[in-house]
Design a protein around this motif. Structure first.
Motif, PDB file in Angstrom:
ATOM      1  N   LEU A  39       0.837  -1.196   0.000  1.00  0.00           N
ATOM      2  CA  LEU A  39       0.000   0.000   0.000  1.00  0.00           C
ATOM      3  C   LEU A  39       0.873   1.247   0.000  1.00  0.00           C
ATOM      4  CD1 LEU A  39      -2.753  -1.004   2.573  1.00  0.00           C
ATOM      5  CD2 LEU A  39      -2.986  -0.853   0.097  1.00  0.00           C
ATOM      6  N   PRO A  40       0.620   2.139  -0.968  1.00  0.00           N
ATOM      7  CA  PRO A  40      -0.174   1.939  -2.173  1.00  0.00           C
ATOM      8  C   PRO A  40       0.382   0.764  -2.982  1.00  0.00           C
ATOM      9  CG  PRO A  40       0.477   4.259  -1.958  1.00  0.00           C
ATOM     10  CD  PRO A  40       1.229   3.481  -0.925  1.00  0.00           C
ATOM     11  N   PRO A  41      -0.381   0.268  -3.949  1.00  0.00           N
ATOM     12  CA  PRO A  41       0.080  -0.897  -4.716  1.00  0.00           C
ATOM     13  C   PRO A  41       1.474  -0.687  -5.303  1.00  0.00           C
ATOM     14  CG  PRO A  41      -2.208  -0.448  -5.206  1.00  0.00           C
ATOM     15  CD  PRO A  41      -1.724   0.702  -4.354  1.00  0.00           C
ATOM     16  N   ALA A  42       2.318  -1.704  -5.108  1.00  0.00           N
ATOM     17  CA  ALA A  42       3.695  -1.750  -5.613  1.00  0.00           C
ATOM     18  C   ALA A  42       4.618  -0.727  -4.966  1.00  0.00           C
ATOM     19  CB  ALA A  42       3.733  -1.618  -7.132  1.00  0.00           C
ATOM     20  N   GLN A  43       4.213  -0.169  -3.841  1.00  0.00           N
ATOM     21  CA  GLN A  43       5.095   0.708  -3.061  1.00  0.00           C
ATOM     22  C   GLN A  43       5.369   0.025  -1.732  1.00  0.00           C
ATOM     23  OE1 GLN A  43       3.955   4.858  -2.898  1.00  0.00           O
ATOM     24  NE2 GLN A  43       3.025   4.751  -4.926  1.00  0.00           N
ATOM     25  N   PHE A  44       6.640   0.033  -1.342  1.00  0.00           N
ATOM     26  CA  PHE A  44       7.037  -0.746  -0.183  1.00  0.00           C
ATOM     27  C   PHE A  44       7.590   0.155   0.932  1.00  0.00           C
ATOM     28  CE2 PHE A  44       8.079  -3.591  -3.926  1.00  0.00           C
ATOM     29  CZ  PHE A  44       6.846  -4.223  -3.891  1.00  0.00           C
ATOM     30  N   ALA A  45       7.597  -0.396   2.148  1.00  0.00           N
ATOM     31  CA  ALA A  45       8.138   0.282   3.331  1.00  0.00           C
ATOM     32  C   ALA A  45       7.449   1.620   3.585  1.00  0.00           C
ATOM     33  CB  ALA A  45       9.646   0.449   3.210  1.00  0.00           C
ATOM     34  N   THR A  46       6.151   1.663   3.365  1.00  0.00           N
ATOM     35  CA  THR A  46       5.396   2.904   3.575  1.00  0.00           C
ATOM     36  C   THR A  46       4.743   2.975   4.953  1.00  0.00           C
ATOM     37  OG1 THR A  46       3.343   1.966   2.699  1.00  0.00           O
ATOM     38  CG2 THR A  46       4.841   3.033   1.105  1.00  0.00           C
ATOM     39  N   GLY A  47       4.613   1.826   5.628  1.00  0.00           N
ATOM     40  CA  GLY A  47       3.893   1.773   6.900  1.00  0.00           C
ATOM     41  C   GLY A  47       2.381   1.785   6.728  1.00  0.00           C
ATOM     42  N   LYS A  48       1.919   1.815   5.491  1.00  0.00           N
ATOM     43  CA  LYS A  48       0.479   1.914   5.233  1.00  0.00           C
ATOM     44  C   LYS A  48      -0.253   0.594   5.475  1.00  0.00           C
ATOM     45  CE  LYS A  48       0.992   6.153   4.375  1.00  0.00           C
ATOM     46  NZ  LYS A  48       0.701   7.066   5.488  1.00  0.00           N
ATOM     47  N   VAL A  49       0.430  -0.532   5.329  1.00  0.00           N
ATOM     48  CA  VAL A  49      -0.223  -1.817   5.633  1.00  0.00           C
ATOM     49  C   VAL A  49      -0.573  -1.854   7.122  1.00  0.00           C
ATOM     50  CG1 VAL A  49       0.060  -4.323   5.707  1.00  0.00           C
ATOM     51  CG2 VAL A  49       0.913  -3.021   3.731  1.00  0.00           C
ATOM     52  N   ARG A  56      -6.448   2.872  10.591  1.00  0.00           N
ATOM     53  CA  ARG A  56      -5.949   4.236  10.741  1.00  0.00           C
ATOM     54  C   ARG A  56      -5.457   4.830   9.422  1.00  0.00           C
ATOM     55  NH1 ARG A  56      -1.587   5.254  13.291  1.00  0.00           N
ATOM     56  NH2 ARG A  56      -0.581   3.249  13.055  1.00  0.00           N
ATOM     57  N   LEU A  57      -5.769   4.200   8.309  1.00  0.00           N
ATOM     58  CA  LEU A  57      -5.288   4.643   7.007  1.00  0.00           C
ATOM     59  C   LEU A  57      -5.971   5.954   6.616  1.00  0.00           C
ATOM     60  CD1 LEU A  57      -3.434   3.721   4.660  1.00  0.00           C
ATOM     61  CD2 LEU A  57      -5.437   2.629   3.662  1.00  0.00           C
ATOM     62  N   ASP A  58      -5.163   6.963   6.316  1.00  0.00           N
ATOM     63  CA  ASP A  58      -5.689   8.256   5.864  1.00  0.00           C
ATOM     64  C   ASP A  58      -6.040   8.126   4.387  1.00  0.00           C
ATOM     65  OD1 ASP A  58      -6.200  10.849   5.020  1.00  0.00           O
ATOM     66  OD2 ASP A  58      -4.412  11.706   5.965  1.00  0.00           O
ATOM     67  N   VAL A  59      -7.329   8.055   4.093  1.00  0.00           N
ATOM     68  CA  VAL A  59      -7.768   7.793   2.725  1.00  0.00           C
ATOM     69  C   VAL A  59      -7.500   8.952   1.774  1.00  0.00           C
ATOM     70  CG1 VAL A  59      -9.468   6.096   3.448  1.00  0.00           C
ATOM     71  CG2 VAL A  59     -10.148   8.483   3.200  1.00  0.00           C
ATOM     72  N   THR A  60      -7.118  10.113   2.300  1.00  0.00           N
ATOM     73  CA  THR A  60      -6.825  11.259   1.431  1.00  0.00           C
ATOM     74  C   THR A  60      -5.394  11.228   0.901  1.00  0.00           C
ATOM     75  OG1 THR A  60      -6.096  12.701   3.254  1.00  0.00           O
ATOM     76  CG2 THR A  60      -8.468  12.670   2.717  1.00  0.00           C
ATOM     77  N   GLU A  61      -4.571  10.328   1.411  1.00  0.00           N
ATOM     78  CA  GLU A  61      -3.156  10.292   1.024  1.00  0.00           C
ATOM     79  C   GLU A  61      -2.895   9.698  -0.356  1.00  0.00           C
ATOM     80  OE1 GLU A  61      -0.615   8.523   3.934  1.00  0.00           O
ATOM     81  OE2 GLU A  61      -1.227   9.919   5.496  1.00  0.00           O
ATOM     82  N   PRO A  63      -5.154   8.001  -4.021  1.00  0.00           N
ATOM     83  CA  PRO A  63      -6.463   7.666  -4.619  1.00  0.00           C
ATOM     84  C   PRO A  63      -6.893   6.215  -4.383  1.00  0.00           C
ATOM     85  CG  PRO A  63      -5.098   8.864  -6.196  1.00  0.00           C
ATOM     86  CD  PRO A  63      -4.238   8.588  -4.994  1.00  0.00           C
ATOM     87  N   TYR A  64      -5.950   5.283  -4.345  1.00  0.00           N
ATOM     88  CA  TYR A  64      -6.279   3.874  -4.137  1.00  0.00           C
ATOM     89  C   TYR A  64      -6.958   3.649  -2.787  1.00  0.00           C
ATOM     90  CZ  TYR A  64      -5.765  -1.178  -3.724  1.00  0.00           C
ATOM     91  OH  TYR A  64      -6.014  -2.514  -3.564  1.00  0.00           O
ATOM     92  N   PHE A  65      -6.570   4.438  -1.793  1.00  0.00           N
ATOM     93  CA  PHE A  65      -7.067   4.221  -0.437  1.00  0.00           C
ATOM     94  C   PHE A  65      -8.571   4.448  -0.320  1.00  0.00           C
ATOM     95  CE2 PHE A  65      -2.671   5.513   1.438  1.00  0.00           C
ATOM     96  CZ  PHE A  65      -2.118   4.348   0.920  1.00  0.00           C
ATOM     97  N   ALA A  66      -9.150   5.279  -1.163  1.00  0.00           N
ATOM     98  CA  ALA A  66     -10.587   5.538  -1.107  1.00  0.00           C
ATOM     99  C   ALA A  66     -11.383   4.257  -1.362  1.00  0.00           C
ATOM    100  CB  ALA A  66     -10.973   6.622  -2.097  1.00  0.00           C
ATOM    101  N   GLY A  67     -10.875   3.407  -2.229  1.00  0.00           N
ATOM    102  CA  GLY A  67     -11.562   2.165  -2.565  1.00  0.00           C
ATOM    103  C   GLY A  67     -11.505   1.098  -1.487  1.00  0.00           C
ATOM    104  N   ILE A  68     -10.602   1.247  -0.534  1.00  0.00           N
ATOM    105  CA  ILE A  68     -10.471   0.256   0.543  1.00  0.00           C
ATOM    106  C   ILE A  68     -10.824   0.848   1.905  1.00  0.00           C
ATOM    107  CG2 ILE A  68      -8.776  -1.115  -0.733  1.00  0.00           C
ATOM    108  CD1 ILE A  68      -6.582   0.120   1.068  1.00  0.00           C
ATOM    109  N   ALA A  69     -11.296   2.079   1.908  1.00  0.00           N
ATOM    110  CA  ALA A  69     -11.538   2.813   3.153  1.00  0.00           C
ATOM    111  C   ALA A  69     -12.474   2.095   4.115  1.00  0.00           C
ATOM    112  CB  ALA A  69     -12.089   4.200   2.834  1.00  0.00           C
ATOM    113  N   ASP A  70     -13.470   1.393   3.601  1.00  0.00           N
ATOM    114  CA  ASP A  70     -14.458   0.758   4.470  1.00  0.00           C
ATOM    115  C   ASP A  70     -14.128  -0.686   4.828  1.00  0.00           C
ATOM    116  OD1 ASP A  70     -15.993   3.084   4.540  1.00  0.00           O
ATOM    117  OD2 ASP A  70     -17.064   2.527   2.707  1.00  0.00           O
TER     118      ASP A  70
END
Length: 186
Positions: A39-49, A56-61, A63-70
């Motif tokens: 998270l985001p897809p194909a990005q590593f070591a972001t702490g987003k997983v 606690r994922l900030d969905v505004t960070e 565009p992909y996060f909006a689709g998994i927000a719920d």
């Protein structure tokens, strides 16, 4: 690293508790499911997983996060590209990693499985240290839960075909299974 069978927590793993779990309907733990995530897809070591599994994922960070927000999901473990192992849920509890799933005719695999996420994608090779950490963690799980035999280790795609593709074609099942067999002989 050592798994405490009484608590289901792995000593030596980083702990990042997820609220996304509940009680198993029985004490049975007999399946290991391998996944991949980034998270985001194909990005590593972001702490987003970690943030995602803790709701606690900030969905505004991104565009992909909006689709998994719920979504409210978790896994028992995450193995990052550098081999770091993080545990989110006790193995004695039911993590929410498999979703709609079937193994050998039995539905709801979360009831009787442990889920390990590998930081990665379906089409990028996983790192040597990830395979080493995965092999070591698998052996600890098999010692604590002997019903997890080599035949009861599968990918998310195996229990949710058509819906999931992970760990994907880049995951080297032969390498992993050979390493497990070699460690078993020692």
């Amino acid at each position: 690293m050592q798994l405490d069978p009484a608590s289901g927590w792995c000593e030596g793993a980083q702990v990042c508790p997820s609220p996304n779990f509940n009680a198993r309907p029985t004490d049975e733990i007999s399946l290991l499911v391998i996944h991949n995530i980034s998270l985001p897809p194909a990005q590593f070591a972001t702490g987003k997983v970690q943030e995602f599994f803790q709701n606690r994922l900030d969905v505004t960070e991104h565009p992909y996060f909006a689709g998994i927000a719920d979504l409210r999901v978790s896994a028992h473990f995450l193995i990052e590209r550098d081999g770091t192992v993080t545990q989110f849920v006790s193995c004695l509890e039911r993590a929410w990693h498999a979703g709609v799933s079937v193994f050998e005719g039995r539905e709801i695999c979360n009831d009787f499985s442990v889920g390990i996420e590998l930081e990665g994608t379906d089409d990028q090779p996983f790192t040597d240290v990830q395979y080493e950490a995965l092999t070591g963690l698998t052996r600890h799980l098999q010692r604590a839960f002997p019903a997890i035999t080599p035949q009861r280790i599968c990918g998310h795609s195996d229990i949710a075909p058509g819906r999931k593709t992970d760990p994907g074609p880049a995951f080297d099942w032969v390498r992993y299974r050979v390493a497990l067999a070699k460690e078993e002989q020692q």
